[in-house]
Scaffold this active site. Structure first.
Site, PDB file in Angstrom:
ATOM      1  CD  GLU A 214      -6.120 -11.748  -0.802  1.00 56.42           C
ATOM      2  OE1 GLU A 214      -6.018 -12.204  -2.070  1.00 56.42           O
ATOM      3  OE2 GLU A 214      -6.278 -10.542  -0.605  1.00 56.42           O
ATOM      4  CE  LYS A 346     -11.297   9.063   5.522  1.00 49.87           C
ATOM      5  NZ  LYS A 346     -11.791   9.045   6.683  1.00 49.87           N
ATOM      6  CG  ASP A 420      -8.572   7.589   6.944  1.00 52.50           C
ATOM      7  OD1 ASP A 420      -9.000   6.735   7.131  1.00 52.50           O
ATOM      8  OD2 ASP A 420      -9.063   8.731   7.212  1.00 52.50           O
ATOM      9  CG  HIS A 511      -5.146 -17.563  -4.334  1.00 54.85           C
ATOM     10  ND1 HIS A 511      -4.728 -16.862  -5.295  1.00 54.85           N
ATOM     11  CD2 HIS A 511      -5.465 -16.730  -3.365  1.00 54.85           C
ATOM     12  CE1 HIS A 511      -4.839 -15.693  -5.212  1.00 54.85           C
ATOM     13  NE2 HIS A 511      -5.387 -15.567  -4.002  1.00 54.85           N
TER      14      HIS A 511
END
Length: 518
Positions: A214, A346, A420, A511
């Protein structure tokens, strides 16, 4: 101390769906899901009404190690079966008809003694002509096995691949991290910082590796870090540590569940050593009991050292629950499941925000008024008011975070350091707060209530991931809280930078400048 596996848990040793016909008869598999054991004797296997003695049984321990049970029983040493390893039973008997069959296996294992597994499984005679990814039972991480998968992928897709095949480490290091290894995904890593952290565990300046695709992300975090540094750094504090497994016990009625919950509370002193018998690291802190309908949900809370600990606490809770099932003399337990979805593994959840999962860590700083205006082109009043408005938006949306984008920095650091990455689901939760100080400066802080990080185990030992942890000085014993404090400091830098960009209307233009590649 050794836990005692109950009959309910022994059923879980059998691998459902493994029953099959072979040219010589029948085969099935069991998998050690309890603790490392030494199998010392095979007694018999019974399928339906047919009992087979040791002369009709052979055991495949993997990698070509096949032993007739007669020979095996004659060896007083037995064989060691580690946790996670399977053993396949080959039976010299008539092939089975399609449908459901009962299976009973009796054997002895040190230190548990005599064990008896009774289950049902089925034979399904369905031809399978699907394309299969190549695997090697001998060495699935060899260059030959990997090339076969690469060739298979090219043939199956009709594409040629160049870059995914190129890596600089021995693929054997991936055992326990990745199955069917075929290649790599290269993620760009940019450096931000150094970030000055005033923590109890992380003290000093740290280069921050951020793995991302990104545009603007690294630049934004770097901007926030610079302002924090000019303000004296970021103060970080770990205020909680707990990793969970949450089994559920099912009873006939609510009273049975209630009485069971009271018994667990009274017996915590006897349950704790059973859980801790499986690990030298996992320590059971406490058990929360939550009752609903006829269900008793137990939330086991552990400290897990430098590991994230999900597998560790699963094994420990399995041992504890086996003891519970053997020793509880109250209303009968009708069903038991090791995970009830109440640990919310999760998944973002309110209970993790309230009760902690992983590390609960706070990052805070005071930004002088003049620096904020010079560097970010906003005033403390603008940011504080913007925070109030965005709080309403977060509340209305039901978000698990009232800040700007904690998941960005957390994910980028997770990828770089071998965490993870799916744990971002919990770790992205954040409670952001700001206020104007009496000196008209800006106080900002963020609490991350469920930051799941590790500096040992999982992917942290892999080639590039370990190098980035070394860059942070977060390898070796006792470094996980240091890493948690650094991550929290990075998150606060990102909140400061993006919040200022939105308040000053620089967000879109930034951006366009840094993130445009179309």
């Amino acid at each position: 101390m050794v836990f005692t596996p109950s009959p309910m848990l022994l059923k879980l040793l059998y691998t459902r769906g493994s029953l099959r016909n072979t040219p010589e008869g029948v085969a099935f598999s069991i998998k050690n899901r309890l603790d490392t054991v030494r199998i010392t004797r095979i007694d018999f296997v019974q399928i339906d009404d047919v009992r087979l003695g040791v002369s009709e049984i052979a055991i495949d321990l993997g990698e070509g190690d096949v032993r007739p049970a007669v020979v095996f029983n004659a060896d007083s040493a037995g064989f060691t079966l580690p946790v996670g390893q399977s053993a396949t039973f080959y039976l010299a008997t008539s092939q089975l008809a399609e449908g459901l069959h009962t299976i009973q296996v009796q054997f002895a294992a040190d230190p548990f003694g005599d064990l008896n597994v009774e289950v049902e499984d089925s034979i399904t005679l369905v031809p399978d002509n699907r394309a299969r990814i190549p695997r090697s039972s001998h060495d699935d991480y060899s260059d030959e096995a990997i090339k076969k998968r690469q060739d298979f992928a090219e043939e199956f897709t009709g594409q040629q691949f160049e870059h995914l095949k190129q890596y600089s480490f021995d693929a054997h290091a991936l055992q326990g991290n990745c199955e069917n290894f075929t290649g790599i995904a290269q993620i760009p890593v940019g450096l931000a910082g150094p970030l000055h952290v005033n923590g109890e565990h992380a003290q000093g300046d740290f280069l921050i590796p951020l793995a991302t695709t990104e545009g603007t992300l690294v630049a934004s975090y770097n901007r926030g870090i610079q302002l924090l540094n000019l303000s004296g750094g970021v103060k970080c504090t770990v205020i909680g540590d707990a990793m969970q497994r949450a089994p559920v016990f099912v009873f006939d009625d609510a009273r049975g569940a209630r009485d069971f919950g009271r018994w667990v509370e009274e017996e915590i002193g006897r349950i704790r050593p059973e859980a801790e018998s499986t690990s030298s690291v996992a320590k059971l802190q406490y058990i929360d009991t939550y009752l609903s309908n006829k269900f008793a949900y137990l939330r086991f809370n552990y400290s897990t050292g430098d590991a994230a600990g999900q597998n560790m606490v699963g094994r420990a809770t399995f041992a504890a629950c086996s003891w519970i099932l053997e020793n509880y003399q109250g209303a009968p337990v009708r069903h038991f499941y090791l995970e009830s979805n109440f640990a919310t593994d999760k998944k973002a959840s309110q209970i993790n925000v309230m009760r902690t999962r992983g590390k609960r860590v706070v990052a805070e700083a005071i930004i002088p008024r003049n620096l904020l205006q010079q560097r970010m082109r906003v005033t403390p009043e603008q940011l504080a008011y913007h925070g109030q408005v965005s709080n309403v938006g977060a509340f209305m949306s039901g978000a698990n975070n009232n800040g700007a984008h904690s998941a960005n920095g957390i994910t980028a650091m997770f990828i770089a350091t071998g965490q993870d990455v799916a744990n971002v689901s919990e770790s992205s939760a954040g409670v952001f707060y700001s206020e104007i100080t009496p000196e008209k400066d800006l106080y900002i802080s963020i609490t991350i209530p469920s930051l799941i990080v590790a500096t040992h185990g999982g992917g942290t030992g892999l080639a590039t991931q370990n190098e980035y942890l070394r860059m942070l000085g977060c390898t070796g014993r006792g470094t996980v809280n240091k890493f948690a404090e650094i991550v929290a400091g990075v998150v606060l830098a990102g909140e400061l930078s993006l919040g200022s960009a939105i308040s000053s209307s620089d967000w879109v233009s930034s951006h366009e400048q840094y993130g445009r590649n179309r």
